[in-house]
Every structure is written in C-alpha cells, then in structure tokens.
Design a protein around this motif. Sequence first.
Motif, PDB file in Angstrom:
ATOM      1  N   SER A 129       0.850  -1.184   0.000  1.00 57.57           N
ATOM      2  CA  SER A 129       0.000   0.000   0.000  1.00 57.57           C
ATOM      3  C   SER A 129       0.888   1.239   0.000  1.00 57.57           C
ATOM      4  O   SER A 129       2.011   1.203   0.493  1.00 57.57           O
ATOM      5  N   ASP A 130       0.386   2.300  -0.581  1.00 59.59           N
ATOM      6  CA  ASP A 130       1.089   3.582  -0.626  1.00 59.59           C
ATOM      7  C   ASP A 130       0.355   4.587   0.249  1.00 59.59           C
ATOM      8  O   ASP A 130      -0.875   4.583   0.291  1.00 59.59           O
ATOM      9  N   THR A 131       1.074   5.436   0.922  1.00 59.13           N
ATOM     10  CA  THR A 131       0.552   6.563   1.686  1.00 59.13           C
ATOM     11  C   THR A 131      -0.159   6.162   2.973  1.00 59.13           C
ATOM     12  O   THR A 131       0.104   6.714   4.022  1.00 59.13           O
ATOM     13  N   PHE A 132      -1.087   5.216   2.895  1.00 60.43           N
ATOM     14  CA  PHE A 132      -1.865   4.775   4.052  1.00 60.43           C
ATOM     15  C   PHE A 132      -1.640   3.282   4.293  1.00 60.43           C
ATOM     16  O   PHE A 132      -1.375   2.535   3.361  1.00 60.43           O
ATOM     17  N   THR A 133      -1.816   2.850   5.526  1.00 60.87           N
ATOM     18  CA  THR A 133      -1.785   1.417   5.795  1.00 60.87           C
ATOM     19  C   THR A 133      -3.003   0.763   5.147  1.00 60.87           C
ATOM     20  O   THR A 133      -3.994   1.440   4.849  1.00 60.87           O
ATOM     21  N   ALA A 134      -2.925  -0.515   4.938  1.00 57.08           N
ATOM     22  CA  ALA A 134      -4.059  -1.271   4.394  1.00 57.08           C
ATOM     23  C   ALA A 134      -4.202  -2.558   5.194  1.00 57.08           C
ATOM     24  O   ALA A 134      -3.215  -3.182   5.562  1.00 57.08           O
ATOM     25  N   GLU A 135      -5.438  -2.926   5.477  1.00 56.79           N
ATOM     26  CA  GLU A 135      -5.765  -4.180   6.149  1.00 56.79           C
ATOM     27  C   GLU A 135      -6.244  -5.157   5.087  1.00 56.79           C
ATOM     28  O   GLU A 135      -7.171  -4.863   4.332  1.00 56.79           O
ATOM     29  N   TRP A 136      -5.600  -6.326   5.029  1.00 60.17           N
ATOM     30  CA  TRP A 136      -5.902  -7.339   4.025  1.00 60.17           C
ATOM     31  C   TRP A 136      -6.454  -8.584   4.689  1.00 60.17           C
ATOM     32  O   TRP A 136      -6.005  -8.958   5.764  1.00 60.17           O
ATOM     33  N   GLU A 137      -7.412  -9.231   4.029  1.00 57.24           N
ATOM     34  CA  GLU A 137      -7.955 -10.505   4.496  1.00 57.24           C
ATOM     35  C   GLU A 137      -7.958 -11.491   3.337  1.00 57.24           C
ATOM     36  O   GLU A 137      -8.383 -11.165   2.228  1.00 57.24           O
ATOM     37  N   PHE A 138      -7.463 -12.674   3.618  1.00 57.91           N
ATOM     38  CA  PHE A 138      -7.451 -13.757   2.636  1.00 57.91           C
ATOM     39  C   PHE A 138      -8.094 -14.955   3.312  1.00 57.91           C
ATOM     40  O   PHE A 138      -7.499 -15.573   4.167  1.00 57.91           O
ATOM     41  N   GLY A 139      -9.340 -15.239   2.935  1.00 54.22           N
ATOM     42  CA  GLY A 139     -10.076 -16.316   3.591  1.00 54.22           C
ATOM     43  C   GLY A 139      -9.985 -17.618   2.846  1.00 54.22           C
ATOM     44  O   GLY A 139      -9.387 -17.733   1.785  1.00 54.22           O
TER      45      GLY A 139
END
Length: 161
Positions: A129-139
């Motif tokens: 991610s750029d600039t901001f954090t990102a929360e990722w989910e892989f189910g």
Amino acid sequence: MTTPGNSTKIPLAPYGINASGRNFFVFRVRSCGPAAIALTDSEPTHLSEFVFGSNNNARCQFNANGFTRFSIPCTNACNVSDENWISWNDNDLDLIQDWKMGRGNIPLVGLIGSNPYNYFYPKFFSIYSDTFTAEWEFGNYNCYLLLNYFIFNRLFLLRII
C-alpha cells in the motif's frame, strides 16, 4: 495482515498463498488510499499489478511491465473492508490472457476493468500500500469460489453457444 503504507511489498508465499495453479484470486482490503496486489513469475521478469485506489484514491488500474494498461474511476472506502477479485485467463484460447479486476466475491461479476495482455503465468503474489496502511484478508472462501467460478464459466459458455 497489514501493509505499512510505504510501498514495501510483502510476499504472500510464506503464508501459503501462491498464484500457481490459479486464474483468479478473491480478497478483502480496507484502505484510504492505494492498495495493490503484484503478480510475478518464477524469475520476477514479469510484473503485473492490480491497484485499487490509485491517484489519490480516485482510480483502479492494471499495470504490466511498467506500463498502465487501464485506469478507471473507483475508490477504496476507508471504513469498509471491500471484497475484490482479480483474474487472468485465456477463455477464448487466442494465446492472449484477459487480465481483469472487479468488486465482490464472484470473478467476472462486478467488473471494474479488463485488458488483454500477452501470456505470462504468475507464480507469486505480493501486496503493498502507498501513503496509508491497508488491512488485508485472505479467507478460505477461494476454494469454495473455484466451484462457483467453474460453474459460472460453463453456464456462460453454454449461453454463448
């Protein structure tokens, strides 16, 4: 999983998530800015990226080998974990893959954009991610969706014929 927002690519292979043997991938991401999945082959000579929320969170785009292949208006919702899909497949056997991205959990439904691109078989995923954090989910729903995707493709092909 969280990406720090400084363009650091985090490989998914150590978590048991690879692109080999797939032609689509479904995931969730929450970010106020650009969040991307990069696909590479075994020698990272090819690089394709699906970017959600590029250009100040105003566009979704597909980049391949350093060139933007399409860029379409769309945003990431800061407080919502959006479900997205990406796919790469040669459905018409013309030796050119159709690289697609969309919203939702059923590939080819909720299409954002697509681009034909020369054959390349991705082996690995990385996220960043750029600039901001990102929360990722892989189910685990990717295994379940494979059946849905197969059924959808067969029904779609039957309608064409």
